[in-house]
Design a protein around this motif. Structure first.
Motif, PDB file in Angstrom:
ATOM      1  N   LEU A 129       4.485  -1.727   2.901  1.00  0.00           N
ATOM      2  CA  LEU A 129       3.979  -1.763   1.525  1.00  0.00           C
ATOM      3  C   LEU A 129       5.009  -1.181   0.554  1.00  0.00           C
ATOM      4  N   LEU A 130       5.605  -0.042   0.930  1.00  0.00           N
ATOM      5  CA  LEU A 130       6.611   0.561   0.047  1.00  0.00           C
ATOM      6  C   LEU A 130       7.787  -0.396  -0.161  1.00  0.00           C
ATOM      7  N   LEU A 172      -0.465   5.652  -2.188  1.00  0.00           N
ATOM      8  CA  LEU A 172      -1.434   5.348  -1.124  1.00  0.00           C
ATOM      9  C   LEU A 172      -0.695   5.089   0.184  1.00  0.00           C
ATOM     10  N   ALA A 173       0.367   4.272   0.092  1.00  0.00           N
ATOM     11  CA  ALA A 173       1.153   3.937   1.274  1.00  0.00           C
ATOM     12  C   ALA A 173       1.728   5.203   1.898  1.00  0.00           C
ATOM     13  N   PHE A 174       2.278   6.053   1.035  1.00  0.00           N
ATOM     14  CA  PHE A 174       2.879   7.290   1.541  1.00  0.00           C
ATOM     15  C   PHE A 174       1.839   8.108   2.302  1.00  0.00           C
ATOM     16  N   PHE A 217       2.532  -0.395   8.365  1.00  0.00           N
ATOM     17  CA  PHE A 217       2.011  -1.052   7.166  1.00  0.00           C
ATOM     18  C   PHE A 217       2.378  -0.264   5.909  1.00  0.00           C
ATOM     19  N   GLY A 218       2.328   1.052   6.011  1.00  0.00           N
ATOM     20  CA  GLY A 218       2.670   1.875   4.861  1.00  0.00           C
ATOM     21  C   GLY A 218       4.111   1.648   4.434  1.00  0.00           C
ATOM     22  N   ILE A 219       5.015   1.630   5.421  1.00  0.00           N
ATOM     23  CA  ILE A 219       6.427   1.404   5.105  1.00  0.00           C
ATOM     24  C   ILE A 219       6.611  -0.005   4.551  1.00  0.00           C
ATOM     25  N   LEU A 262      -0.292   2.167  -5.496  1.00  0.00           N
ATOM     26  CA  LEU A 262      -0.108   1.601  -4.160  1.00  0.00           C
ATOM     27  C   LEU A 262       0.946   2.376  -3.377  1.00  0.00           C
ATOM     28  N   ALA A 263       2.016   2.773  -4.070  1.00  0.00           N
ATOM     29  CA  ALA A 263       3.094   3.471  -3.372  1.00  0.00           C
ATOM     30  C   ALA A 263       2.617   4.806  -2.811  1.00  0.00           C
ATOM     31  N   THR A 320      10.689   8.476  -2.508  1.00  0.00           N
ATOM     32  CA  THR A 320      10.309   7.163  -1.964  1.00  0.00           C
ATOM     33  C   THR A 320       9.261   6.446  -2.803  1.00  0.00           C
ATOM     34  N   ILE A 372      -0.935   7.086   3.860  1.00  0.00           N
ATOM     35  CA  ILE A 372      -1.364   6.597   5.171  1.00  0.00           C
ATOM     36  C   ILE A 372      -0.234   6.739   6.192  1.00  0.00           C
ATOM     37  N   ILE A 373       1.013   6.692   5.729  1.00  0.00           N
ATOM     38  CA  ILE A 373       2.121   6.947   6.651  1.00  0.00           C
ATOM     39  C   ILE A 373       2.018   8.381   7.177  1.00  0.00           C
TER      40      ILE A 373
END
Lengths: 292, 607
Positions: B297-298, A101-103, B293-295, A98-99, A82, A105-106
């Protein structure tokens, strides 16, 4: 004096945990020029899953360990699919930051929603009685952390040096294109390095759990300090993280004792900024000449 | 009615909100919050969108602004049980300005690591920086009251209270002001300099842009605006505590920025609105908002590079021209054509008195054990085309990199236009009058052809920062004049029809020509052309030959690095031949061609 020795040992143990997370950053940075900005949350996952298997489900320790390795592999693979693979194709050279980081926090938020937002005590399988060396008392878990961490770092470095797959990792790290021409599938190597980094972070999570508490937030600041360790040691270097971890871990426990617990995170961050200002590639990093 | 006035009215419209409704929750709690965060996100956009660095520490600047205002305005009677020691009780306005200045100062300090670091290194430093500030506000209890926070009075000016919905009258004008300043800045040569640094540091420096100067200023301005947002935030609940300013907040603002879309004011506002409104619209959303928000952002990162703003602008394309005063592309083209008609391209070329435009003596460069350039003596005479040839790896490009300051020579001297080059930075050499093109194209890929040339003209701009921020008339006039001249340069190389095309969409031959136009636009006395014909067809080479001769006629001295012997013979007055970093021959083309050393270097020896 005795107190100082105890502080040093706790500091080293804590530092080794940072080293393990940082080791993951360095390994993947070498192969792909990227790392998982949320490796700290993988550590948290290791702690949480370890807690669920060992403390809640009362599985044997070895079963828990297998479970953790499996979770590390699966999540590492999902992270790769992902966040990393699309970033490899992206033109932006910050997309991966960023990707990942996003992963992270998810991951963290999922644990909060589907598991719990509370803190839990993780009992060390070695018990809670300090071992006595003369008048110095040391928790067995701290010794376990130091030994296992050293074994992991030395083991992986030896693997890179002596096995054919390990050599392929080094080859990709040195020069992707030439490695490709030699028939090495660099995408596989990158995937492999991310899997390894994820598994190591998860193991670090169960290692550290008994000396802290298990919670969804346990990885956030820890992961940030691991950046400091990784960069102090040099992003390109393998053994450098051990020294970096030592410096941060010990400076933290000394600050907590002699200045204030509130400021225990500060020396690591200040050191990080100073090192990057004056030694941009860390203490052990290689200097690279940019070509035009 | 004039479109301009309609848009002014539309901008003023939200000020009516407190009159229309007295719903405290939505106006004070939601709209004002969106406005304050939008200022913060717009400041972050300067760093992430324009400079191209990732900052995960903007909560720190926000905190500095908020705490400065809180500490300077707090009253003892509202904080009676606190550990606070100092109560300066300054007026809000002064405190706000102090907050902006202090935050700007913090940005200045962060600017220095930012000069040497990029990508993950800088991102990590910004995190450390934000966490340090967070630690300090938590621990310095005599200054900040630690975790218990500071309570303030609601702002009152001359009997008018900004309590409740009236806060909008404070924050909304500030939003408009901040966005206006940012827009003026980013649309000016400053904004182009930021972007140029993002796409190619080397090419930016060779256009005369000092990376240190612009990057540090970008951090100062961004931090100052973030400080403004923080200062306003202190008034939102008239109470602040450290929890707001955590690492997570920095991350969330970054997500709001990316999801909304960078380099876009619409994007900033959209991203923040989504961030504030979603938890409000859905019950229990707050619990799982970070998953969403994470999804988001991806998805945005990999499928929607321009964010929500990109979607909206696609959708609104039909109506957009009504709200803005922007003309269509063909209108702008004709307009530029008219304005550039009377522009004289060559009148500002620097006139050098010295006969030797460029002189190197014993110039030497080593990489480890490899000597790339070995004791090179070379002189380029004024108004001539000097060819520099040699087989692959003979040190030609290294010589150009030495002359432009990308590498530092290990030995020898080099002077240009009577000035010692050695102590000068790349951008200073560009100011002196040395321009170059790149063998591997270094265009600013997302900028238009016209903008690329305007970056080349960076040193022609004289407006100061204040004039730019407030968009003075003189400033706009300067922009138009230079735009017209840039267009004329595009005409000179034959690219006027693609003036508004992004550089990355140009054909290869066009890109090469654009490099030449950008270099010429800086009014160089000496132009270094690094393999300008590489990969071009013979027709295109003819065209470049003609351009070179025209430039020479205009008085520009040229150092031409080439492989194509036809080209060298067609345009060069003198030739220097390199082999393994050493000069093996020099003179006019005919002499050099028959030199046995040269023949040996290119063809090898017999037997």
């Amino acid at each position: 004096m005795n107190e100082t020795i105890q502080l040093l040992i706790s500091g080293i143990a804590q530092g080794m945990i940072y080293s393990l997370v940082a080791f993951g950053y360095n390994m993947t940075y070498a192969t792909s020029r990227m790392f998982n900005f949320s490796n700290g949350n993988f550590l948290m996952l290791g702690g949480v899953v370890g807690y669920a298997l060992y403390m809640s489900a009362k599985l044997p320790f070895i079963a828990m360990l297998l479970g953790i390795v499996l979770v590390g592999l699966i999540m590492g693979w999902i992270l790769y699919k992902t966040s990393i693979e699309p970033s490899l194709q992206s033109k932006s050279n910050v997309a991966w930051i960023l990707a990942t980081l996003a992963f992270g926090i998810i991951l963290k938020n999922s644990v909060e929603v589907f598991w719990s937002t509370d803190d839990f005590r993780f009992e060390s399988p070695l018990g809670n009685t300090p071992l006595r060396f003369g008048t110095v008392g040391v928790y067995p878990q701290e010794i376990l952390i130091i030994i296992v961490s050293l074994l992991i770092v030395v083991g992986v470095e030896a693997f890179k040096k002596y096995s054919i797959l390990g050599k392929a990792i080094v080859a990709v790290s040195e020069d992707k294109n030439t490695a490709s021409l030699m028939g090495i599938n660099q995408h596989f190597i990158i995937l492999f390095s991310f899997l390894l980094a994820s598994v190591i972070a998860c193991i670090a999570g169960t290692l550290v759990a008994p000396i802290t508490l298990v919670s969804a937030t346990m990885g956030t600041v820890l992961g940030v300090k691991a950046y400091a360790v990784s960069i102090i040691g040099g992003l390109e270097s393998g053994y450098g993280v051990l020294l970096g971890g030592l410096i941060i871990g010990v400076s933290e426990s000394l600050t907590a004792r002699f200045i204030s617990t509130g400021y225990k995170d500060a020396p690591g961050f200040i050191l990080l900024i100073l090192i990057l200002l004056f030694l941009p590639s860390g203490i052990f990093g290689k200097k690279v000449i940019k070509k035009v | 009615m004039n479109k301009k006035y309609i848009s002014y009215l539309l901008i003023a419209l939200p000020l009516l909100l407190p009159i229309i409704t007295d719903n405290q929750y939505y106006i004070h709690g939601v709209v004002c919050r969106i406005i304050i965060y939008a200022i913060l996100v717009a400041s972050l956009d300067l760093i992430v969108g324009y400079i191209g660095d990732v900052s995960i520490g903007h909560a720190g600047f926000f905190a500095i602004g908020a705490y400065t205002v809180a500490i300077l305005t707090a009253r003892p009677e509202l904080n009676s049980e606190s550990t606070l020691h100092y109560f300066p009780q300054l007026p809000f306005g002064i405190a706000l300005i102090m907050g902006i200045l202090l935050s700007g100062l913090a940005g200045f300090i962060l600017g220095f690591p930012a000069l040497r670091l990029t990508g993950p290194y800088l991102a990590v430093v910004t995190i450390a920086y934000g966490l340090l500030i967070y630690t300090v506000i938590n621990e310095q209890e005599t200054l900040t009251n630690g975790t218990k926070g500071i309570t303030m009075r609601t702002l009152e000016v001359g009997g008018f209270s900004f309590a409740g919905n009236n806060l909008l009258y404070l924050v909304y004008p500030m939003l408009i002001l901040a966005l206006l300043l940012i827009r003026n800045l980013t649309k000016s040569f400053w904004g182009r300099a930021f972007e140029a640094i993002k796409y190619s540091e080397v090419a930016a420096a060779n256009s005369g842009i000092s990376k240190s100067y612009y990057k540090i200023w970008a951090f100062v301005i961004s931090a100052g605006i973030a400080g403004l947002a923080g200062g306003l935030f202190a008034q939102l609940d008239a109470y602040i505590s450290p929890n707001t300013f955590s690492y997570n907040f920095s991350v969330e603002m970054l997500i709001a920025l990316i999801v909304g879309g960078t380099q876009s004011i619409t994007g900033n506002i959209l991203g923040v609105s989504v961030y504030v409104l979603l938890p409000d619209l859905f019950n229990r959303f707050n619990d799982y908002r970070l998953i969403v928000f994470g999804i988001a952002l991806l998805l945005v990162l990999f499928f929607l590079p321009k964010g929500l703003a990109g979607l909206v602008s696609k959708f609104m394309a039909k109506y957009a021209h009504f709200f803005s005063n922007e003309k269509t592309e063909s209108e702008r083209l004709t307009d530029l054509q008219q304005r550039s008609e009377n522009v004289d391209l060559w009148n500002e070329m620097p006139q050098s008195t010295s006969d030797d435009i460029l002189k190197t003596h014993h110039l030497t460069m080593r990489f480890g054990g490899l000597t790339a350039v070995n004791q090179l003596d070379m002189t380029v005479k004024r108004g001539t085309v000097h060819g520099l040839i040699g087989p692959n790896g003979s040190g030609k490009s290294t010589t150009v990199n030495l002359l432009t300051g990308i590498y530092k020579p290990v030995d020898g001297t080099m002077t240009a236009l009577g000035t010692d080059l050695k102590p000068m930075h790349t951008y200073q050499r560009a100011k002196l009058g040395i321009a170059r093109t790149f063998q591997n194209l270094q265009l600013f890929s997302d900028m238009t052809a016209l903008q690329n040339v305007m970056v080349g003209m960076h040193n022609s701009f004289k407006s100061n920062l204040l004039a730019i921020l407030f968009g003075t008339k003189a400033c706009r006039k300067e922009e138009l004049l230079i735009e017209a001249k840039a267009f004329k340069w595009l005409q000179f190389v034959g690219l006027e029809s693609v003036a508004f095309e992004q550089a990355k969409n140009l054909a290869y031959g066009q890109a090469r020509l654009l490099e030449i136009a950008r270099a010429l636009a800086s009014n160089p006395a000496l132009l270094l052309l690094d393999e300008p014909a590489a990969g071009l067809t013979s027709g295109e080479i003819e065209k470049i030959n003609a351009l070179i001769l025209k430039m020479k006629d205009a008085g520009i001295s040229i150092l031409l690095i080439e492989h194509h012997m036809d080209m060298i013979s067609a345009v060069s007055d003198e030739v220097t031949v390199l082999d393994f970093g050493k000069k093996i021959a020099a003179g006019d083309y005919r002499t050099v061609r028959n030199d046995p050393h040269v023949i040996r270097a290119y063809l090898g020896t017999e037997g």
